[in-house]
Design a protein around this motif. Structure first.
Motif: not given
Length: 198
Positions: A167-171, A176-177, A184-185
């Protein structure tokens, strides 16, 4: 969901005494008429069994009877002593024997009882749109040699469901992650340079 309903019960088999009496009557009609009414026996077999082969035999016996009558009609003697009359009589008697023998064979075969204790297996139900599952009672039913073989209708295999994309939400969360880990890097590397490169 609507089903096919119950199948009509098979016609009851007449008692053995009635069957024997009918056989004696139809054989007697053929023999006592000296073959002139021999066609009655195959007609009864064709009506009772409703099989195409019995109707063909009945038609053949009537055709042979017509040939026999035509030969007998050309004989002017009282005892059918001419060659055509003799041939007509021989054909008439052979037709009588064939009709009686075939009638007894067809009638006995049609009214043959099923072996005691065996039930005729029901016809398989047709399930529309769903694969057929074996009946839990199928293993307990004995197979009868007298029962007609029913060819089961092959079920159409259902293809596995297509692999749907995530689903688009998981993508969106994954993107974002990825951005957060890149940030952070970069920030770790930036702070490290500011503190003198840990």
């Amino acid at each position: 969901m609507q089903g096919h309903g119950y199948a009509p019960p098979p016609p009851r088999r007449p008692s053995t005494g009635v069957l024997v009496l009918l056989r004696v009557i139809f054989v007697a009609v053929a023999v006592l008429s000296i073959g002139f009414l021999a066609w009655v026996a195959p007609l009864r077999a064709a009506i009772v069994t409703r099989k195409r082969g019995e109707w063909w035999f009945f038609g053949g016996s009537v055709a042979v009877l017509v040939v026999s009558f035509s030969l007998l009609a050309t004989d002017d003697t009282d005892d059918f002593s001419t060659p055509k009359g003799s041939a007509g009589m021989v054909i008439l008697l052979l037709n009588m024997v064939a009709c009686v023998a075939y009638y007894l064979y067809a009638d006995i075969r049609h009214h043959r009882p099923h072996p005691a204790g065996y039930a005729v297996p029901p016809a398989p139900a047709v399930n529309y749109g769903y694969p057929q599952s074996p009946s839990p009672y199928a293993a307990t039913l004995p197979q009868t040699p007298a029962a007609p073989m029913v060819t089961p209708v092959p079920s159409i295999p259902t293809p596995p469901p297509p692999h749907r994309p995530a689903p688009a939400r998981i993508e969106q969360v994954r993107a974002e992650l990825d951005e957060l880990s890149d940030y952070l890097r970069r920030s770790d590397g930036h702070e490290g340079h500011g503190e003198g490169g840990r």
